[in-house]
Motif scaffolding. Sequence first.
Motif, mmCIF file in Angstrom:
data_model
loop_
_atom_site.group_PDB
_atom_site.id
_atom_site.type_symbol
_atom_site.label_atom_id
_atom_site.label_comp_id
_atom_site.label_asym_id
_atom_site.label_seq_id
_atom_site.Cartn_x
_atom_site.Cartn_y
_atom_site.Cartn_z
ATOM 1 N N LEU A 65 45.350 37.310 30.253
ATOM 2 C CA LEU A 65 46.463 38.034 29.641
ATOM 3 C C LEU A 65 46.092 38.733 28.334
ATOM 4 C CD1 LEU A 65 49.559 35.728 30.214
ATOM 5 C CD2 LEU A 65 48.596 37.502 31.683
ATOM 6 N N HIS A 66 45.129 38.169 27.593
ATOM 7 C CA HIS A 66 44.853 38.685 26.250
ATOM 8 C C HIS A 66 43.399 39.100 26.054
ATOM 9 C CE1 HIS A 66 48.819 37.069 25.552
ATOM 10 N NE2 HIS A 66 48.401 35.842 25.821
ATOM 11 N N ASP A 67 42.599 38.993 27.101
ATOM 12 C CA ASP A 67 41.184 39.362 27.051
ATOM 13 C C ASP A 67 40.428 38.634 25.934
ATOM 14 O OD1 ASP A 67 38.963 40.594 28.056
ATOM 15 O OD2 ASP A 67 39.235 42.461 26.929
ATOM 16 N N ILE A 68 40.806 37.383 25.719
ATOM 17 C CA ILE A 68 40.099 36.534 24.758
ATOM 18 C C ILE A 68 38.927 35.885 25.488
ATOM 19 C CG2 ILE A 68 40.256 34.493 23.286
ATOM 20 C CD1 ILE A 68 43.243 35.139 22.944
ATOM 21 N N GLN A 69 37.748 36.013 24.935
ATOM 22 C CA GLN A 69 36.554 35.515 25.619
ATOM 23 C C GLN A 69 36.679 34.021 25.899
ATOM 24 O OE1 GLN A 69 32.782 36.799 24.084
ATOM 25 N NE2 GLN A 69 31.722 34.975 24.834
ATOM 26 N N GLU A 70 36.274 33.638 27.103
ATOM 27 C CA GLU A 70 36.336 32.242 27.496
ATOM 28 C C GLU A 70 35.301 31.426 26.712
ATOM 29 O OE1 GLU A 70 34.022 34.935 29.221
ATOM 30 O OE2 GLU A 70 35.982 34.696 30.166
ATOM 31 N N PRO A 71 35.607 30.147 26.434
ATOM 32 C CA PRO A 71 34.638 29.284 25.754
ATOM 33 C C PRO A 71 33.371 29.127 26.595
ATOM 34 C CG PRO A 71 36.798 28.235 25.886
ATOM 35 C CD PRO A 71 36.857 29.446 26.756
ATOM 36 N N ALA A 72 32.301 28.722 25.941
ATOM 37 C CA ALA A 72 31.015 28.550 26.633
ATOM 38 C C ALA A 72 31.149 27.610 27.823
ATOM 39 C CB ALA A 72 29.973 28.023 25.648
ATOM 40 N N GLU A 73 32.044 26.642 27.721
ATOM 41 C CA GLU A 73 32.249 25.660 28.787
ATOM 42 C C GLU A 73 32.624 26.332 30.107
ATOM 43 O OE1 GLU A 73 34.979 21.631 29.520
ATOM 44 O OE2 GLU A 73 35.524 23.062 27.948
ATOM 45 N N PHE A 74 33.312 27.480 30.016
ATOM 46 C CA PHE A 74 33.803 28.146 31.227
ATOM 47 C C PHE A 74 33.215 29.546 31.401
ATOM 48 C CE2 PHE A 74 37.444 25.446 29.708
ATOM 49 C CZ PHE A 74 37.234 24.416 30.627
ATOM 50 N N LEU A 75 32.083 29.781 30.772
ATOM 51 C CA LEU A 75 31.487 31.115 30.825
ATOM 52 C C LEU A 75 31.142 31.544 32.243
ATOM 53 C CD1 LEU A 75 30.739 33.380 28.903
ATOM 54 C CD2 LEU A 75 28.425 32.422 28.749
ATOM 55 N N GLU A 76 30.828 30.580 33.097
ATOM 56 C CA GLU A 76 30.474 30.913 34.481
ATOM 57 C C GLU A 76 31.651 31.529 35.247
ATOM 58 O OE1 GLU A 76 29.979 27.373 37.088
ATOM 59 O OE2 GLU A 76 30.620 26.242 35.310
ATOM 60 N N PHE A 77 32.864 31.369 34.729
ATOM 61 C CA PHE A 77 34.022 31.941 35.400
ATOM 62 C C PHE A 77 34.322 33.378 34.953
ATOM 63 C CE2 PHE A 77 34.803 27.700 36.828
ATOM 64 C CZ PHE A 77 35.519 27.865 38.007
ATOM 65 N N VAL A 80 34.864 35.789 37.755
ATOM 66 C CA VAL A 80 36.125 35.523 38.452
ATOM 67 C C VAL A 80 37.293 36.089 37.654
ATOM 68 C CG1 VAL A 80 37.659 33.733 39.358
ATOM 69 C CG2 VAL A 80 35.174 33.455 39.517
ATOM 70 N N PHE A 81 37.306 35.804 36.350
ATOM 71 C CA PHE A 81 38.375 36.320 35.502
ATOM 72 C C PHE A 81 38.369 37.854 35.489
ATOM 73 C CE2 PHE A 81 37.887 32.202 32.837
ATOM 74 C CZ PHE A 81 38.698 31.512 33.718
ATOM 75 N N ASP A 82 37.173 38.448 35.422
ATOM 76 C CA ASP A 82 37.076 39.909 35.419
ATOM 77 C C ASP A 82 37.631 40.501 36.714
ATOM 78 O OD1 ASP A 82 35.960 39.925 32.912
ATOM 79 O OD2 ASP A 82 33.889 40.171 33.603
ATOM 80 N N ALA A 83 37.323 39.850 37.834
ATOM 81 C CA ALA A 83 37.809 40.340 39.128
ATOM 82 C C ALA A 83 39.333 40.265 39.192
ATOM 83 C CB ALA A 83 37.185 39.538 40.263
ATOM 84 N N ILE A 84 39.896 39.195 38.677
ATOM 85 C CA ILE A 84 41.352 39.053 38.682
ATOM 86 C C ILE A 84 41.994 40.104 37.774
ATOM 87 C CG2 ILE A 84 43.270 37.531 38.053
ATOM 88 C CD1 ILE A 84 41.466 35.165 38.860
ATOM 89 N N ARG A 85 41.392 40.325 36.610
ATOM 90 C CA ARG A 85 41.942 41.313 35.676
ATOM 91 C C ARG A 85 41.911 42.724 36.249
ATOM 92 N NH1 ARG A 85 42.563 41.019 30.337
ATOM 93 N NH2 ARG A 85 41.362 42.926 30.001
ATOM 94 N N SER A 86 40.999 42.967 37.177
ATOM 95 C CA SER A 86 40.869 44.310 37.753
ATOM 96 C C SER A 86 41.830 44.551 38.920
ATOM 97 C CB SER A 86 39.432 44.540 38.224
ATOM 98 O OG SER A 86 39.136 43.747 39.362
ATOM 99 N N LEU A 87 42.573 43.528 39.331
ATOM 100 C CA LEU A 87 43.503 43.707 40.442
ATOM 101 C C LEU A 87 44.588 44.722 40.078
ATOM 102 C CD1 LEU A 87 44.036 39.971 41.536
ATOM 103 C CD2 LEU A 87 42.736 41.718 42.765
ATOM 104 N N PRO A 88 45.021 45.527 41.024
ATOM 105 C CA PRO A 88 46.091 46.494 40.732
ATOM 106 C C PRO A 88 47.439 45.785 40.581
ATOM 107 C CG PRO A 88 45.549 46.530 43.068
ATOM 108 C CD PRO A 88 44.531 45.633 42.411
ATOM 109 N N GLY A 89 48.362 46.440 39.906
ATOM 110 C CA GLY A 89 49.705 45.903 39.767
ATOM 111 C C GLY A 89 49.893 45.051 38.531
ATOM 112 N N LYS A 90 50.931 44.223 38.545
ATOM 113 C CA LYS A 90 51.298 43.383 37.407
ATOM 114 C C LYS A 90 50.636 42.023 37.521
ATOM 115 C CE LYS A 90 55.332 41.442 35.023
ATOM 116 N NZ LYS A 90 56.817 41.300 35.026
ATOM 117 N N LEU A 91 50.033 41.555 36.412
ATOM 118 C CA LEU A 91 49.340 40.271 36.393
ATOM 119 C C LEU A 91 50.082 39.298 35.488
ATOM 120 C CD1 LEU A 91 46.840 38.566 37.177
ATOM 121 C CD2 LEU A 91 45.691 39.522 35.165
ATOM 122 N N MET A 92 50.311 38.080 35.998
ATOM 123 C CA MET A 92 50.958 37.019 35.230
ATOM 124 C C MET A 92 50.115 35.756 35.301
ATOM 125 S SD MET A 92 54.844 37.666 36.599
ATOM 126 C CE MET A 92 54.286 38.604 38.027
#
Length: 227
Positions: A65-77, A80-92
Amino acid sequence: MSETEYTHENPAHKWWGQSPTSMGTFNSCPLMFKEKYILKKHPFVESEASRYGNRFHKAAEDRLLHDIQEPAEFLEFKPVFDAIRSLPGKLMAEAELATDRQWEPTPYRNWGAKELGCKIDVLSIDGDYARIIDWKTGKRYDDPLQIDINALTVMANFPEVNRIRAKYVYTKTGEAGMQKDYYRSAEFVKSGNDENISRTRGFMQANLTRMRIAFINDRFLPQRNGL
């Protein structure tokens, strides 16, 4: 005595609307449900597993929602997060949705009218098509109950949505779990995990009716389960 106090004479006053977790507990053992949710005999105790889950959900929400970088603990995701953010339409993210007894939308915290509610980890709506992702931060357990409830509440709250694809994603292993497609119209060919939403609603209504009968009669019987 408070009008909302749980008594044998007036047990239905404790009905507050059910969630995937509370309904799952009831289906596993009605007596366990009563002791946990009504009598409050087993208060929640935070564990390392629950702390990990909270950290992941917060990191995912911040990133999506805010494009805040994920902590190192979850950097491997990050992919996945980038792919979800690129989806068309409204994201919640962490979307709180609920329905009343007539399967109409109602505010999540409207305890007097709420029949069924859930918090959806990721919800993307593009026209009449919605995508749902539920993060699973524990061991793999592909029970459809949660994504069924997610799909029902989305259909109730977003009348423009006619088709939903919902899935679990297991964060410890990075693997996708159960996936189901839901359709508002009854005119489709059932194959695999496809569901007509009215069929899902009928199954959920049966669950809710069983729970209400238990409340009204104060009859929460013990039941053997996997635990």
